[in-house]
Design a protein around this motif. Structure first.
Motif, PDB file in Angstrom:
ATOM      1  N   HIS A   1      25.535 -83.313 -16.742  1.00 27.17           N
ATOM      2  CA  HIS A   1      24.102 -83.612 -16.714  1.00 27.17           C
ATOM      3  C   HIS A   1      23.420 -82.367 -16.172  1.00 27.17           C
ATOM      4  CE1 HIS A   1      20.301 -84.919 -14.869  1.00 27.17           C
ATOM      5  NE2 HIS A   1      20.259 -85.774 -15.872  1.00 27.17           N
ATOM      6  N   ILE A   2      22.461 -81.822 -16.943  1.00 31.06           N
ATOM      7  CA  ILE A   2      21.796 -80.575 -16.563  1.00 31.06           C
ATOM      8  C   ILE A   2      20.287 -80.779 -16.564  1.00 31.06           C
ATOM      9  CG2 ILE A   2      21.380 -78.163 -17.191  1.00 31.06           C
ATOM     10  CD1 ILE A   2      24.149 -78.033 -18.350  1.00 31.06           C
ATOM     11  N   GLY A   3      19.641 -80.312 -15.506  1.00 29.40           N
ATOM     12  CA  GLY A   3      18.185 -80.341 -15.418  1.00 29.40           C
ATOM     13  C   GLY A   3      17.648 -78.939 -15.214  1.00 29.40           C
TER      14      GLY A   3
ATOM     15  N   VAL B   1      25.641 -70.929 -12.589  1.00 29.51           N
ATOM     16  CA  VAL B   1      24.536 -71.396 -13.428  1.00 29.51           C
ATOM     17  C   VAL B   1      23.483 -72.082 -12.563  1.00 29.51           C
ATOM     18  CG1 VAL B   1      23.905 -72.779 -15.441  1.00 29.51           C
ATOM     19  CG2 VAL B   1      26.164 -71.704 -15.328  1.00 29.51           C
ATOM     20  N   ARG B   2      23.932 -72.842 -11.568  1.00 24.11           N
ATOM     21  CA  ARG B   2      22.999 -73.517 -10.662  1.00 24.11           C
ATOM     22  C   ARG B   2      22.098 -72.508  -9.950  1.00 24.11           C
ATOM     23  NH1 ARG B   2      27.995 -76.637  -9.266  1.00 24.11           N
ATOM     24  NH2 ARG B   2      27.748 -78.742 -10.134  1.00 24.11           N
ATOM     25  N   GLU B   3      22.665 -71.369  -9.585  1.00 27.50           N
ATOM     26  CA  GLU B   3      21.923 -70.371  -8.820  1.00 27.50           C
ATOM     27  C   GLU B   3      21.084 -69.451  -9.705  1.00 27.50           C
ATOM     28  OE1 GLU B   3      25.056 -68.460  -6.732  1.00 27.50           O
ATOM     29  OE2 GLU B   3      25.509 -70.223  -5.488  1.00 27.50           O
TER      30      GLU B   3
ATOM     31  N   GLN C   1      16.032 -69.589 -13.804  1.00 28.49           N
ATOM     32  CA  GLN C   1      15.726 -70.295 -12.567  1.00 28.49           C
ATOM     33  C   GLN C   1      16.895 -71.203 -12.190  1.00 28.49           C
ATOM     34  OE1 GLN C   1      11.999 -72.345 -13.128  1.00 28.49           O
ATOM     35  NE2 GLN C   1      10.850 -70.467 -13.504  1.00 28.49           N
ATOM     36  N   GLU C   2      16.838 -71.735 -10.977  1.00 28.74           N
ATOM     37  CA  GLU C   2      17.900 -72.632 -10.522  1.00 28.74           C
ATOM     38  C   GLU C   2      17.992 -73.856 -11.433  1.00 28.74           C
ATOM     39  OE1 GLU C   2      17.277 -73.629  -6.471  1.00 28.74           O
ATOM     40  OE2 GLU C   2      17.664 -71.602  -5.733  1.00 28.74           O
ATOM     41  N   ALA C   3      19.213 -74.328 -11.619  1.00 27.99           N
ATOM     42  CA  ALA C   3      19.458 -75.492 -12.476  1.00 27.99           C
ATOM     43  C   ALA C   3      20.154 -76.582 -11.677  1.00 27.99           C
ATOM     44  CB  ALA C   3      20.311 -75.093 -13.678  1.00 27.99           C
TER      45      ALA C   3
END
Length: 244
Positions: free
Chosen positions: A184-186, A155-157, A167-169
């Motif tokens: 915590h997600i941005g 998911v980060r990638e 997009q990256e997260a």
């Protein structure tokens, strides 16, 4: 000023969305169908059909409401299928619309404004305005924390969805126990139900999702109870604009 900007300043929609209304023949200037590139002044009569024809005029000032959206409300100015829309939680005048969206099941910070240009700048992916969330999710009880980290790396990638790759997260595990994690997600974009869908792709079901921050504006600092709102000061609006 150009017709699309005038419509945006009236709080109807963003300039890009105004272009679509104009192209569809849903804008009249002094009784005649408006065209892309037309210019208008405050002395002109402008009508827009976004469901029904209405005469519009520019607001005297920009207003931005910060709402602590409760679950169960739809992020829309109006919805014929539901009475629980977020605009019923703020004053009926001046007319405002949500900046971006929080799906009906989600909670937290949602902005509503009559400034279409501001709304566009805060929601367009190119401006990279960060939105931050606390997410409670469930996963298989057999998964260890290090395995969860590996899953979250996908998911980060960026995860491939039917409408394109995300997009990256930014993701941090705040707490973990067998079968349950608080994250915590941005993210700086807002595809439909993006967090829920991307986490589901890696085996995590979202139980609760709360947006805490948009750009430099934090729900914790605003001290708004669920279902309540505050009117942003000029300084707070500048904080938002400076984050674009």
């Amino acid at each position: 000023m150009r017709l699309n900007r005038y419509i945006a300043l009236c709080g109807i929609c963003s300039r890009r969305a105004a272009d679509l209304l104009i192209t569809a023949g849903k804008v009249k200037v002094n009784g005649k169908t408006g065209k892309l590139g037309d210019t208008v002044t405050n002395s002109d009569s402008v009508e827009v059909n976004d469901g029904k024809w209405q005469k519009i005029s520019t607001p005297t000032e920009t207003i931005v409401y910060a709402l602590n959206k409760p679950a169960g409300y739809i992020s829309s100015a109006a919805d014929p299928t539901s009475k629980k829309v977020v605009t019923t939680l703020v004053p009926p005048t001046p007319r405002v619309f949500p900046v971006g969206r929080l799906d009906a099941d989600s909670e937290g910070l949602l902005l509503l404004t009559n400034d279409g240009d501001l709304a566009y700048s805060l929601t367009h992916p190119k401006t990279h305005v960060m939105k931050e969330y606390e997410v409670i999710g469930e996963c298989a009880r057999t998964i260890e924390k290090y395995q969860l980290e590996h899953k979250l790396d996908r998911v980060r990638e960026g995860i491939l969805l039917p409408e394109g790759r995300t997009q990256e997260a930014q993701i941090k595990i705040l707490s973990f126990s067998p079968g349950r994690a608080v994250l915590h997600i941005g993210i700086s974009e807002g595809k439909r139900r993006q967090i829920r869908r991307t986490l589901q792709k890696v085996g995590i079901t979202v139980i609760r999702l709360i947006r805490h921050k948009i750009g430099g504006l934090s729900l914790d600092e605003l001290h708004i109870m669920p279902g309540k709102y505050c009117i942003l000061t000029k300084t707070q609006i500048e904080v938002l604009k400076n984050g674009v």
